[in-house]
Design a protein around this motif. Structure first.
Motif, PDB file in Angstrom:
ATOM      1  N   GLN A  46       0.823  -1.214   0.000  1.00 32.23           N
ATOM      2  CA  GLN A  46       0.000   0.000   0.000  1.00 32.23           C
ATOM      3  C   GLN A  46       0.855   1.261   0.000  1.00 32.23           C
ATOM      4  OE1 GLN A  46      -3.213   0.461  -0.658  1.00 32.23           O
ATOM      5  NE2 GLN A  46      -3.052  -1.707  -1.119  1.00 32.23           N
ATOM      6  N   ARG A  47       1.982   1.216   0.660  1.00 28.15           N
ATOM      7  CA  ARG A  47       2.883   2.370   0.650  1.00 28.15           C
ATOM      8  C   ARG A  47       3.374   2.640  -0.769  1.00 28.15           C
ATOM      9  NH1 ARG A  47       8.592   3.345   1.293  1.00 28.15           N
ATOM     10  NH2 ARG A  47       8.961   5.298   2.379  1.00 28.15           N
ATOM     11  N   ILE A  48       3.749   1.595  -1.468  1.00 32.44           N
ATOM     12  CA  ILE A  48       4.238   1.734  -2.841  1.00 32.44           C
ATOM     13  C   ILE A  48       3.118   2.239  -3.755  1.00 32.44           C
ATOM     14  CG2 ILE A  48       5.160   0.487  -4.840  1.00 32.44           C
ATOM     15  CD1 ILE A  48       6.200  -1.580  -2.624  1.00 32.44           C
ATOM     16  N   LEU A  49       1.946   1.638  -3.615  1.00 32.12           N
ATOM     17  CA  LEU A  49       0.816   1.975  -4.488  1.00 32.12           C
ATOM     18  C   LEU A  49       0.283   3.388  -4.257  1.00 32.12           C
ATOM     19  CD1 LEU A  49      -1.046  -1.445  -4.246  1.00 32.12           C
ATOM     20  CD2 LEU A  49      -0.026  -0.484  -6.334  1.00 32.12           C
ATOM     21  N   SER A  50       0.447   3.921  -3.075  1.00 31.12           N
ATOM     22  CA  SER A  50      -0.162   5.221  -2.766  1.00 31.12           C
ATOM     23  C   SER A  50       0.847   6.364  -2.637  1.00 31.12           C
ATOM     24  CB  SER A  50      -0.976   5.110  -1.477  1.00 31.12           C
ATOM     25  OG  SER A  50      -0.122   4.853  -0.383  1.00 31.12           O
ATOM     26  N   TRP A  51       2.121   6.113  -2.880  1.00 30.98           N
ATOM     27  CA  TRP A  51       3.147   7.128  -2.666  1.00 30.98           C
ATOM     28  C   TRP A  51       2.906   8.344  -3.571  1.00 30.98           C
ATOM     29  CZ3 TRP A  51       6.758   7.515   1.007  1.00 30.98           C
ATOM     30  CH2 TRP A  51       7.718   8.524   0.863  1.00 30.98           C
ATOM     31  N   ASN A  52       2.963   9.546  -2.999  1.00 29.73           N
ATOM     32  CA  ASN A  52       2.785  10.760  -3.800  1.00 29.73           C
ATOM     33  C   ASN A  52       3.630  11.916  -3.281  1.00 29.73           C
ATOM     34  OD1 ASN A  52       1.473  11.419  -1.482  1.00 29.73           O
ATOM     35  ND2 ASN A  52      -0.472  11.946  -2.419  1.00 29.73           N
ATOM     36  N   LYS A  53       4.765  11.614  -2.680  1.00 28.55           N
ATOM     37  CA  LYS A  53       5.649  12.626  -2.117  1.00 28.55           C
ATOM     38  C   LYS A  53       6.946  12.687  -2.932  1.00 28.55           C
ATOM     39  CE  LYS A  53       3.993  11.321   2.440  1.00 28.55           C
ATOM     40  NZ  LYS A  53       4.349  10.557   3.618  1.00 28.55           N
ATOM     41  N   PRO A  54       7.704  13.752  -2.779  1.00 28.89           N
ATOM     42  CA  PRO A  54       9.013  13.815  -3.440  1.00 28.89           C
ATOM     43  C   PRO A  54       9.941  12.728  -2.894  1.00 28.89           C
ATOM     44  CG  PRO A  54       8.391  15.954  -2.524  1.00 28.89           C
ATOM     45  CD  PRO A  54       7.377  14.966  -2.047  1.00 28.89           C
ATOM     46  N   VAL A  55      10.919  12.360  -3.689  1.00 29.44           N
ATOM     47  CA  VAL A  55      11.862  11.313  -3.295  1.00 29.44           C
ATOM     48  C   VAL A  55      13.275  11.884  -3.360  1.00 29.44           C
ATOM     49  CG1 VAL A  55      12.772   9.026  -3.885  1.00 29.44           C
ATOM     50  CG2 VAL A  55      10.340   9.528  -4.202  1.00 29.44           C
ATOM     51  N   ASN A  56      14.020  11.684  -2.291  1.00 34.55           N
ATOM     52  CA  ASN A  56      15.417  12.143  -2.250  1.00 34.55           C
ATOM     53  C   ASN A  56      16.306  11.182  -3.029  1.00 34.55           C
ATOM     54  OD1 ASN A  56      14.816  14.326  -0.544  1.00 34.55           O
ATOM     55  ND2 ASN A  56      14.941  13.011   1.259  1.00 34.55           N
ATOM     56  N   PRO A  57      17.414  11.666  -3.558  1.00 31.75           N
ATOM     57  CA  PRO A  57      18.349  10.767  -4.256  1.00 31.75           C
ATOM     58  C   PRO A  57      18.876   9.698  -3.297  1.00 31.75           C
ATOM     59  CG  PRO A  57      18.969  13.075  -4.558  1.00 31.75           C
ATOM     60  CD  PRO A  57      17.873  13.045  -3.542  1.00 31.75           C
ATOM     61  N   GLY A  58      19.234   8.556  -3.839  1.00 31.51           N
ATOM     62  CA  GLY A  58      19.754   7.470  -3.012  1.00 31.51           C
ATOM     63  C   GLY A  58      21.199   7.699  -2.617  1.00 31.51           C
ATOM     64  N   THR A  59      21.571   7.127  -1.501  1.00 36.17           N
ATOM     65  CA  THR A  59      22.966   7.182  -1.046  1.00 36.17           C
ATOM     66  C   THR A  59      23.760   6.099  -1.783  1.00 36.17           C
ATOM     67  OG1 THR A  59      22.610   5.571   0.716  1.00 36.17           O
ATOM     68  CG2 THR A  59      22.211   7.913   1.258  1.00 36.17           C
ATOM     69  N   PHE A  60      25.071   6.161  -1.680  1.00 37.51           N
ATOM     70  CA  PHE A  60      25.913   5.131  -2.292  1.00 37.51           C
ATOM     71  C   PHE A  60      25.565   3.756  -1.729  1.00 37.51           C
ATOM     72  CE2 PHE A  60      29.599   2.346  -2.217  1.00 37.51           C
ATOM     73  CZ  PHE A  60      29.862   2.250  -3.582  1.00 37.51           C
ATOM     74  N   LYS A  61      25.368   3.686  -0.404  1.00 39.48           N
ATOM     75  CA  LYS A  61      25.035   2.410   0.238  1.00 39.48           C
ATOM     76  C   LYS A  61      23.716   1.859  -0.308  1.00 39.48           C
ATOM     77  CE  LYS A  61      24.232   0.276   4.726  1.00 39.48           C
ATOM     78  NZ  LYS A  61      24.137   0.489   6.180  1.00 39.48           N
ATOM     79  N   GLN A  62      22.706   2.720  -0.461  1.00 33.73           N
ATOM     80  CA  GLN A  62      21.415   2.273  -1.003  1.00 33.73           C
ATOM     81  C   GLN A  62      21.573   1.771  -2.441  1.00 33.73           C
ATOM     82  OE1 GLN A  62      19.247   5.935  -0.219  1.00 33.73           O
ATOM     83  NE2 GLN A  62      17.934   4.844   1.250  1.00 33.73           N
TER      84      GLN A  62
END
Length: 150
Positions: A46-62
């Motif tokens: 549900q979090r994936i299906l309903s997400w509508n916020k900005p997303v920060n760039p990923g870190t090197f570890k991610q």
């Protein structure tokens, strides 16, 4: 081709597997019961299906973790600690099993609807595109179904 929940045929296979899950089925590993596992997957989906916020760039570890899991490892390792928002142990009554099972199936079907775009960040992998989410969700669901011998 790698399995993905963006493919309706793969969703049908996952639903067939979950249909044989019962509330008293014991896991081969981990601490969640069947109802808690379904609820855990439902919260994540549900979090994936309903997400509508900005997303920060990923870190090197991610980025490294995303590459490792999506392109090197055969699946999610057992007994990896979940992110806090998706921790369900002791937080849902086993009487909710049938409802959680239905939510699980209808949620999966949402992923294969044409034109859907998924942009939520993953707690450990950072930002994912729709294709990556299709693969990650399939791997996550498969991991938990295998946890219960399905």
């Amino acid at each position: 081709m790698r399995q993905t929940v963006l493919d309706k045929t793969e969703i049908t296979k996952l639903i067939r597997r979950v249909n044989s899950l019962s509330p008293d089925k014991r896991p081969f590993w981990g601490k969640m019961n069947a109802t808690e596992m379904l609820h855990h997957c439902n919260l994540a989906n549900q979090r994936i299906l309903s997400w509508n916020k900005p997303v920060n760039p990923g870190t090197f570890k991610q980025k490294f973790m995303k590459f490792l899991v999506l392109h090197v490892l055969p699946g999610f390792p057992r007994n990896v600690k979940t992110a806090a928002p998706f921790e369900t142990r002791g937080k849902i009554n086993t009487q909710a099993f049938e409802n959680e099972k239905e939510l699980f199936k209808t949620g999966l079907l949402e992923f294969a609807k044409p034109g859907k775009i998924f942009s939520a960040p993953h707690p450990y992998f950072g930002p994912l595109n729709t294709r990556d989410w299709g693969r990650v969700v399939w791997m996550h669901v498969d991991h938990h179904l295998r946890q219960f011998g399905l």
